[in-house]
Design a protein around this motif. Structure first.
Motif, mmCIF file in Angstrom:
data_model
loop_
_atom_site.group_PDB
_atom_site.id
_atom_site.type_symbol
_atom_site.label_atom_id
_atom_site.label_comp_id
_atom_site.label_asym_id
_atom_site.label_seq_id
_atom_site.Cartn_x
_atom_site.Cartn_y
_atom_site.Cartn_z
ATOM 1 N N SER A 91 0.815 -1.213 0.000
ATOM 2 C CA SER A 91 0.000 0.000 0.000
ATOM 3 C C SER A 91 0.849 1.264 0.000
ATOM 4 C CB SER A 91 -0.887 0.002 1.243
ATOM 5 O OG SER A 91 -0.062 0.069 2.403
ATOM 6 N N ASN A 92 0.155 2.383 -0.082
ATOM 7 C CA ASN A 92 0.786 3.692 0.006
ATOM 8 C C ASN A 92 1.540 3.839 1.328
ATOM 9 O OD1 ASN A 92 1.228 6.371 -1.034
ATOM 10 N ND2 ASN A 92 -0.228 7.082 0.504
ATOM 11 N N HIS A 93 1.074 3.155 2.343
ATOM 12 C CA HIS A 93 1.730 3.155 3.651
ATOM 13 C C HIS A 93 3.203 2.748 3.507
ATOM 14 C CE1 HIS A 93 2.281 2.349 7.923
ATOM 15 N NE2 HIS A 93 2.703 1.141 7.608
ATOM 16 N N TRP A 94 3.471 1.716 2.715
ATOM 17 C CA TRP A 94 4.847 1.254 2.521
ATOM 18 C C TRP A 94 5.659 2.215 1.671
ATOM 19 C CZ3 TRP A 94 7.585 -2.001 5.217
ATOM 20 C CH2 TRP A 94 6.907 -2.831 6.090
ATOM 21 N N ARG A 95 5.008 2.938 0.775
ATOM 22 C CA ARG A 95 5.724 3.969 0.002
ATOM 23 C C ARG A 95 6.281 5.012 0.953
ATOM 24 N NH1 ARG A 95 4.698 8.933 -1.590
ATOM 25 N NH2 ARG A 95 2.528 8.832 -0.947
ATOM 26 N N LYS A 96 5.479 5.408 1.934
ATOM 27 C CA LYS A 96 5.929 6.405 2.908
ATOM 28 C C LYS A 96 7.104 5.881 3.725
ATOM 29 C CE LYS A 96 1.275 8.280 3.337
ATOM 30 N NZ LYS A 96 0.112 8.387 4.244
ATOM 31 N N ILE A 97 7.005 4.640 4.177
ATOM 32 C CA ILE A 97 8.086 4.056 4.972
ATOM 33 C C ILE A 97 9.379 4.002 4.164
ATOM 34 C CG2 ILE A 97 8.902 1.897 6.024
ATOM 35 C CD1 ILE A 97 5.946 1.421 6.867
ATOM 36 N N VAL A 98 9.302 3.502 2.944
ATOM 37 C CA VAL A 98 10.487 3.389 2.088
ATOM 38 C C VAL A 98 11.077 4.769 1.809
ATOM 39 C CG1 VAL A 98 11.228 2.784 -0.254
ATOM 40 C CG2 VAL A 98 9.876 1.171 1.085
ATOM 41 N N ASN A 99 10.236 5.736 1.517
ATOM 42 C CA ASN A 99 10.730 7.087 1.253
ATOM 43 C C ASN A 99 11.417 7.683 2.473
ATOM 44 O OD1 ASN A 99 9.814 6.983 -1.369
ATOM 45 N ND2 ASN A 99 8.072 8.350 -1.033
ATOM 46 N N LEU A 100 10.830 7.516 3.648
ATOM 47 C CA LEU A 100 11.442 8.070 4.850
ATOM 48 C C LEU A 100 12.746 7.353 5.192
ATOM 49 C CD1 LEU A 100 8.238 8.780 6.911
ATOM 50 C CD2 LEU A 100 9.820 10.460 5.985
ATOM 51 N N LEU A 101 12.802 6.056 4.981
ATOM 52 C CA LEU A 101 14.053 5.329 5.188
ATOM 53 C C LEU A 101 15.135 5.877 4.252
ATOM 54 C CD1 LEU A 101 15.730 3.064 6.454
ATOM 55 C CD2 LEU A 101 14.677 1.474 4.816
ATOM 56 N N ALA A 102 14.779 6.101 3.011
ATOM 57 C CA ALA A 102 15.739 6.653 2.047
ATOM 58 C C ALA A 102 16.156 8.067 2.431
ATOM 59 C CB ALA A 102 15.149 6.637 0.641
ATOM 60 N N LYS A 103 15.217 8.873 2.881
ATOM 61 C CA LYS A 103 15.544 10.248 3.270
ATOM 62 C C LYS A 103 16.508 10.286 4.447
ATOM 63 C CE LYS A 103 11.488 12.700 1.544
ATOM 64 N NZ LYS A 103 10.358 13.577 1.907
ATOM 65 N N VAL A 104 16.383 9.365 5.365
ATOM 66 C CA VAL A 104 17.295 9.314 6.509
ATOM 67 C C VAL A 104 18.641 8.732 6.096
ATOM 68 C CG1 VAL A 104 17.732 8.204 8.744
ATOM 69 C CG2 VAL A 104 15.500 9.224 8.274
#
Length: 159
Positions: A42-55
């Motif tokens: 879901s979109n939920h995992w897109r957010k997690i992956v993006n935030l992991l990448a941003k950090v």
């Protein structure tokens, strides 16, 4: 360490601990890929992956490239409430998730100007709100990145 509770690099620089597994985990473990992870979930995992990448991205502005090209060569997701023995940074996202880590000993101190974020530099432990844009804003991410930079985190990570 590849098993049903882990996805990503064998020797990560950062492990994000989450309370739930994504769909298609067994297939993703064969060849971890951020795009496939998001597509299978879901979109939920897109957010997690993006935030992991941003950090984790060594260059803040290049987080998209990092996500698409080397995220799981440098990071991992873990779904069990126990810190890995890996000598890396350990990121526990969310207060409810932290409560699953019964008996976890740490000396995390609040990060100045970053409500809800605590860091134990000795144990290389990062405690934040759950990795969701509403809870972990860009302003908080900036503070986290600055802290990690001061600890030398961004040396030796895939550009």
């Amino acid at each position: 360490m590849p098993d049903i509770d882990y996805l990503g690099a064998a020797r990560p620089t950062l492990i994000l601990y989450l309370p739930h597994r994504p769909n298609g985990l067994a297939r993703l473990q064969q060849r971890p890929d951020a795009t496939e992870l998001v597509a299978a979930n879901s979109n939920h995992w897109r957010k997690i992956v993006n935030l992991l990448a941003k950090v984790a991205s060594p260059v803040a502005e290049d987080w998209r490239h990092f996500r698409d090209e080397c995220l799981f060569q440098n990071t991992a997701l873990c779904f069990v409430p126990a810190l890995s023995d890996e000598e890396c940074w350990h990121w526990i996202g969310g207060r409810d998730n932290l409560q699953r880590f019964a008996g976890l000993q740490h000396n995390a101190c609040s990060l100045a100007g970053a409500p809800g974020v605590s860091v134990d530099t000795e144990r290389r432990l990062l405690l934040t709100p759950y990795p969701d844009y509403r809870q972990l804003s860009n302003a908080l991410l900036e503070k986290v990145r600055l802290c990690l930079e001061e600890q030398g985190f961004y040396g030796g990570v895939c550009p």
